[in-house]
Scaffold this motif. Structure first.
Motif, PDB file in Angstrom:
ATOM      1  N   UNK A  11     -16.876  18.375   3.656  1.00  0.00           N
ATOM      2  CA  UNK A  11     -15.654  17.807   2.780  1.00  0.00           C
ATOM      3  C   UNK A  11     -16.213  17.067   1.537  1.00  0.00           C
ATOM      4  N   UNK A  12     -15.178  16.657   1.188  1.00  0.00           N
ATOM      5  CA  UNK A  12     -15.116  14.990   0.275  1.00  0.00           C
ATOM      6  C   UNK A  12     -16.419  14.168   0.753  1.00  0.00           C
ATOM      7  N   UNK A  13     -16.372  13.730   1.447  1.00  0.00           N
ATOM      8  CA  UNK A  13     -17.308  12.571   1.869  1.00  0.00           C
ATOM      9  C   UNK A  13     -18.727  12.747   2.015  1.00  0.00           C
ATOM     10  N   UNK A  14     -19.203  14.296   2.630  1.00  0.00           N
ATOM     11  CA  UNK A  14     -20.446  14.852   2.096  1.00  0.00           C
ATOM     12  C   UNK A  14     -20.278  15.140   0.976  1.00  0.00           C
ATOM     13  N   UNK A  41     -19.297  13.274  -2.308  1.00  0.00           N
ATOM     14  CA  UNK A  41     -19.896  12.106  -2.252  1.00  0.00           C
ATOM     15  C   UNK A  41     -20.877  11.599  -2.287  1.00  0.00           C
ATOM     16  N   UNK A  42     -21.675  11.990  -0.811  1.00  0.00           N
ATOM     17  CA  UNK A  42     -22.943  11.145  -0.568  1.00  0.00           C
ATOM     18  C   UNK A  42     -24.213  11.953  -0.978  1.00  0.00           C
ATOM     19  N   UNK A  43     -24.098  13.270  -1.524  1.00  0.00           N
ATOM     20  CA  UNK A  43     -24.426  14.165  -1.767  1.00  0.00           C
ATOM     21  C   UNK A  43     -25.105  13.953  -3.342  1.00  0.00           C
ATOM     22  N   UNK A  44     -24.098  13.398  -4.193  1.00  0.00           N
ATOM     23  CA  UNK A  44     -24.306  13.205  -5.431  1.00  0.00           C
ATOM     24  C   UNK A  44     -23.874  11.493  -6.009  1.00  0.00           C
ATOM     25  N   UNK A  45     -24.066  11.016  -4.292  1.00  0.00           N
ATOM     26  CA  UNK A  45     -24.808   9.779  -4.254  1.00  0.00           C
ATOM     27  C   UNK A  45     -23.618   8.791  -5.424  1.00  0.00           C
ATOM     28  N   UNK A  46     -22.402   9.327  -5.414  1.00  0.00           N
ATOM     29  CA  UNK A  46     -21.271   8.200  -5.773  1.00  0.00           C
ATOM     30  C   UNK A  46     -20.262   7.818  -4.500  1.00  0.00           C
ATOM     31  N   UNK A  47     -18.542   7.688  -4.709  1.00  0.00           N
ATOM     32  CA  UNK A  47     -17.771   7.733  -4.061  1.00  0.00           C
ATOM     33  C   UNK A  47     -16.643   8.684  -3.746  1.00  0.00           C
ATOM     34  N   UNK A  48     -16.154   8.363  -2.644  1.00  0.00           N
ATOM     35  CA  UNK A  48     -14.674   9.610  -2.426  1.00  0.00           C
ATOM     36  C   UNK A  48     -13.892   9.312  -3.635  1.00  0.00           C
ATOM     37  N   UNK A  49     -13.493   7.549  -4.087  1.00  0.00           N
ATOM     38  CA  UNK A  49     -12.568   8.230  -4.728  1.00  0.00           C
ATOM     39  C   UNK A  49     -12.326   7.650  -6.121  1.00  0.00           C
TER      40      UNK A  49
END
Length: 318
Positions: free
Chosen positions: A227-230, A232-240
């Protein structure tokens, strides 16, 4: 809209699985305590209830959320009876801490159901609490073994700490689902937004490159639960940020972006003659699709033709 709903359902299924793991651990802790302290009838109640949850974990893994959502409805009612028995026991001895468990019911319901259902579950939980005060006077005196003050204090501490942790668990995933809903509602507005500063340009360009490199190296799209949540977590970013840059750069939302990679992998496998060596199911599951119906629909939406037509056009066979 369907892609965003599918992503929400993936998160809801994840909540079901993790919750079952957590509840088994909680029941194990209380079961060990009640057996060690020889508290009847709770030691048998918790032991049996904990054992019942083990096959439910395999059930949650096996089926998609389309079926699990009916299980969730039945389970909440079923679980409330267990909480009710626990509350009856402790109110016999003037303890109100056990009522805290009922707060989890409406909080959990917010993840899976619409507002009307959540309100009904809230009323249902409140009615159960009220009925405890009515039922307890009819329980024969001496029917249950009274715990010591020390035992009651330990149970109260465990109940408060664990129930708060459970509520935080559900609120965390509720926030993720609400975030996805918000992104879906605002995706058309975001699509028209412009990056106005050089700093934003550099930041977003770097993020976009990181996304492309991540997809190229890690091939996360092969995981049907990705998912986009995963991301964001792996890239140290956020979903938005990730959702915004994909819409700006690719002119599609995250789900379509993800499915394009999956379809490209399917086309690569077909070009390598995999359809003559393996089943079609092996091909589409290798690319991250769970069901052939979904695969066929996505393939046609992206390529304009069905998978079988694509193969025939390239002079190949299934």
């Amino acid at each position: 809209m369907n892609n965003e709903l599918q992503e929400q359902d993936i998160i809801r299924k994840k909540v079901c699985i993790w919750y079952l793991y957590i509840i088994v651990m909680i029941l194990s802790v209380f079961t060990v305590f009640y057996i060690k302290e020889d508290i009847n009838p709770l030691k048998n109640l918790f032991l049996i209830y904990g054992i019942v949850h083990i096959p439910l974990i395999f059930f949650a893994y096996r089926f998609n959320y389309g079926l699990l959502k009916y299980f969730v409805l039945v389970y909440i009612v079923y679980h409330s009876f267990f909480l009710y028995a626990n509350a009856l026991f402790y109110w016999l001895f003037g303890q109100t801490t056990a009522f805290i468990w009922f707060l989890i019911i409406p909080v959990a319901a917010m993840i899976f159901f619409q507002r009307k259902v959540v309100i009904l579950f809230s009323i249902y939980a409140f009615a159960l609490i009220c009925s405890v005060f009515i039922v307890v006077p009819f329980i024969p005196e001496g029917y249950c073994q009274r715990p010591t003050d020390h035992q009651l204090m330990l149970v109260n501490i465990l109940t408060i700490v664990i129930s708060i942790c459970c509520i935080c668990f559900f609120l965390y995933y509720l926030n993720l689902i609400n975030l996805i809903k918000e992104l879906q509602l605002s995706k058309y507005r975001i699509r028209d937004e412009k990056i106005t500063t050089d700093t934003d340009n550099i930041k977003f360009e770097n993020l976009y490159i990181n996304i492309l490199n991540y997809f190229s190296e890690k091939k996360p799209y092969c995981n049907p639960n990705f998912t986009i949540v995963q991301l964001a977590e792996d890239l140290n970013s956020n979903v938005k940020y990730i959702s915004k840059i994909i819409i700006i750069k690719e002119k599609v939302n995250f789900s379509i972006f993800l499915n394009k990679y999956r379809i490209n992998l399917v086309k690569e496998l077909i070009a390598m003659n995999y359809h003559n060596k393996y089943t079609i199911r092996h091909i589409y599951t290798s690319a991250g699709f769970r069901h052939q119906a979904t695969f066929n629909k996505v393939f046609k939406n992206i390529e304009g033709i069905t998978p079988s037509e694509y193969i025939k056009r390239n002079n190949t066979k299934w």
